[in-house]
Design an enzyme around this catalytic site. Structure first.
Site, PDB file in Angstrom:
ATOM      1  N   SER A 207       0.842  -1.189   0.000  1.00  0.00           N
ATOM      2  CA  SER A 207       0.000   0.000   0.000  1.00  0.00           C
ATOM      3  C   SER A 207       0.884   1.249   0.000  1.00  0.00           C
ATOM      4  O   SER A 207       1.746   1.391  -0.870  1.00  0.00           O
ATOM      5  CB  SER A 207      -0.968  -0.026   1.189  1.00  0.00           C
ATOM      6  OG  SER A 207      -1.891   1.038   1.126  1.00  0.00           O
ATOM      7  N   ASP A 446      -8.080  -5.182  -5.954  1.00  0.00           N
ATOM      8  CA  ASP A 446      -7.758  -4.005  -5.151  1.00  0.00           C
ATOM      9  C   ASP A 446      -8.664  -2.848  -5.575  1.00  0.00           C
ATOM     10  O   ASP A 446      -8.705  -2.477  -6.740  1.00  0.00           O
ATOM     11  CB  ASP A 446      -6.293  -3.636  -5.372  1.00  0.00           C
ATOM     12  CG  ASP A 446      -5.770  -2.618  -4.381  1.00  0.00           C
ATOM     13  OD1 ASP A 446      -6.538  -1.733  -3.955  1.00  0.00           O
ATOM     14  OD2 ASP A 446      -4.576  -2.694  -4.024  1.00  0.00           O
ATOM     15  N   HIS A 483      -7.064  -5.284  -1.313  1.00  0.00           N
ATOM     16  CA  HIS A 483      -5.921  -4.422  -1.082  1.00  0.00           C
ATOM     17  C   HIS A 483      -4.932  -5.064  -0.105  1.00  0.00           C
ATOM     18  O   HIS A 483      -5.206  -5.165   1.097  1.00  0.00           O
ATOM     19  CB  HIS A 483      -6.398  -3.074  -0.535  1.00  0.00           C
ATOM     20  CG  HIS A 483      -5.310  -2.071  -0.365  1.00  0.00           C
ATOM     21  ND1 HIS A 483      -4.494  -1.679  -1.392  1.00  0.00           N
ATOM     22  CD2 HIS A 483      -4.891  -1.377   0.733  1.00  0.00           C
ATOM     23  CE1 HIS A 483      -3.630  -0.788  -0.954  1.00  0.00           C
ATOM     24  NE2 HIS A 483      -3.845  -0.588   0.329  1.00  0.00           N
TER      25      HIS A 483
END
Length: 565
Positions: A207, A446, A483
């Site tokens: 991330s 994601d 994610h």
């Protein structure tokens, strides 16, 4: 549906640049790291750490074996060092700032250093274990790395989260300066602890942590030998604005104005997933509830045609025409008022109905992205007095937000797109020449950072490298994964070990075996794993552009039955 890469990567390469990029010089293999023992143990370490430049050590302690776990793995005995660098008072004249950090130093060291790049807006020092993948099967600390973790220059408890963005220097620390400042100190600390500097250095994160990794590859190619980037939000300011764009689309069809999820309910999202599977499941040779060839799927699937249109009230088994009209632009990619795309498209994938995706699409624009765009990325920042995140996200001007992340003003001398993103994202010749390696992974489902954006970056890098980027950089897509983790996916894998083998032995990763975290998993169970999968279903993750394809025989629950083609 074609994905839309960032325009700054589409400019034609000059002949000189292309000639340089197409060099056939192989990427060298670096010498393996050599282990060493901690000199004198933890008790004498504090004395050896005095005099580190611009650094205050606040604690050194022994951590007994098994006290800490990374995933399901107990960590061996090690020293925990806590401290801070560059302590200062902020621009407001009262808030203290510093680069807070902790380092964990194994008694039996493998000769390697890892910078653990953390996610979100940073702001807290999380344990420096270096565990990656949806359900970590190992960790850097478990393997014997010396690991550092930091807050990237601000403490969220003191700054009320994103309000650190009001401080110009805190913005720059968060963007890139923390990594560049802490890494030399950390290597000095390792030298004092073990009597030698790290033989090999790595940086890894997912991330925002993946963004840190890609920024480091661009800004500091000589600091690290290996770069492991998961779901890299390296266009983070634009991605945040794009997520707000999506919230405004959903608002148009939400039946409850206080709940964006009523625009596209879990049952309706599951209906779309079933339509995606109907069109795309068999493209990889196996009807198994997974879509491996997501690129082919986007060309094959059509929301308007393949999802039933409601002829009566919404019942979860169809979408209204208004819903399709509102939802389609989100997947096509966010645009300005006059229709210009500014962020990538998103694929229709099997993880669409998972809770994590719903959180990113319906809650994050108000709870996360509004504050980030208003206070961290925008120039000038918004006035926090009376700020209403919900109104900012749902009623704000997208074009104005986009302009603000590209703007500078006064003390905010670098725009967010300058301090948050790699300055030359695909010009990584320095990494390649010295033998550095990049390994990236990204969940296809994601919902906040699009895998299409990462794919566009990789394809442009490959163009610059004359089709030879795989010599030093590889991207692994994870079908169904949300994610960084979760979703109906095989999200449990070790990507660090293949990276080390690539850097130090010259063995490029041709596939990475990943498994599901179903009931009975040794690690944390992933509730998104479908009930009709084997609890430990495995699949190979394949380097782009290859796709995991069923051999035609063998168990569909076993990675050995699939080949990367």
């Amino acid at each position: 549906m074609p994905f839309l890469p960032s325009a700054r990567w589409l400019a034609p390469l000059s002949l000189a640049a292309l000639a340089s990029a197409c060099s056939t010089t192989p990427s060298p293999t670096l010498a393996p790291a050599k282990p060493a023992a901690l000199a004198g143990g933890c008790d004498s370490l504090a004395a050896r750490l005095t005099g580190l430049p611009d650094t205050r050590i606040t604690g050194v302690e022994t951590v007994a074996a098994g006290t800490l776990k990374a995933g399901a793995q107990p960590v061996a005995a090690h020293c925990l060092v806590k401290g801070s660098m560059r302590e200062r008072i902020g621009a407001d004249g009262k808030t203290p700032y510093a680069l807070g950090f902790e380092m964990r130093l194994p008694l039996a060291w493998n000769g390697r250093f890892l910078y653990q790049a953390n996610g979100g807006i940073d702001g807290s020092v999380v344990p420096a274990v270096g565990a990656f993948g949806g359900g970590p099967v190992t960790s850097a600390l478990h393997q014997g790395f010396a690991v550092i973790s930091s807050d990237a220059g601000h403490d969220n408890r003191l700054t009320r989260g994103p309000l650190f963005g009001l401080d110009p220097q805190a913005r720059l620390d968060y963007g890139y300066q923390a990594v560049g400042t802490l890494t030399p100190m950390a290597k000095d600390l390792v030298q004092r602890a073990y009597g030698k500097a790290p033989d090999r250095s790595y940086i890894a994160g997912c991330s925002n942590g993946g963004r840190h990794v890609m920024v480091a590859a661009s800004r500091h190619p000589d600091m690290f030998d290996g770069f492991l980037a998961g779901a890299p939000g390296y266009n983070l300011p634009k991605a945040a604005v794009a997520n707000i764009f999506g919230a405004q689309q959903y608002r148009k069809v939400a039946t409850d104005p206080k709940d964006l999820g009523t625009a596209f309910t879990q049952a309706e999202r599951q209906t779309v997933v079933r339509a995606v599977l109907e069109r795309c499941d068999a493209l990889d040779g196996a009807r198994d509830g997974m879509v491996q060839d997501s690129t082919a799927c986007q060309a094959r699937f059509d929301l308007a045609r393949d999802v039933p249109s409601c002829t009566g009230p919404r019942n979860g088994q169809c979408l209204t025409e208004a819903q399709k009209t509102a939802i389609a632009p989100i997947f096509r990619g966010a645009t300005t008022r006059d229709g210009r795309p500014f962020y990538a498209s998103f694929p229709y994938d099997t993880g669409l109905a998972s809770p994590g995706v719903a959180n990113w699409e319906f809650r994050a624009p108000i709870e996360r992205d509004a504050g980030a765009v208003a206070f961290i990325f925008g120039a000038p920042p918004q006035n926090p007095a009376g700020f209403n995140g919900e109104a900012f996200a749902l009623e704000g001007d997208i074009d104005a937000m986009l302009a603000s992340v590209h703007a500078t003003q006064g003390a905010y001398s670098e725009s967010a797109m300058a301090f948050m993103t790699p300055p030359r994202p695909t010009e990584l010749d320095a990494v390649q020449r010295r033998g550095g390696k990049l390994l990236l992974y990204h969940g296809v489902s994601d919902a906040i950072f699009s895998v299409h954006d990462t794919q566009a970056w990789y394809d442009t890098l490959d163009q610059r490298q004359g089709g030879q980027a795989a010599r030093f950089a590889r991207l692994f897509r994870v079908p169904g994964m949300d994610h960084c983790r979760a979703g109906p996916s095989t999200d449990q894998f070790d990507a660090l070990t293949p990276l080390v083998r690539w850097v130090e032995e010259g063995i490029a990763p041709e596939r990475i075996e990943a498994s599901a975290r179903g009931a009975g998993s040794a690690g944390e169970v992933n509730p998104d794993v479908p009930a009709d999968w084997a609890a430990n279903r495995s699949r190979p993750l394949c380097p782009s552009p290859k796709v995991a394809t069923y051999r035609g025989t063998g168990s569909m629950e076993n990675a050995a039955s699939f080949v990367c083609r």
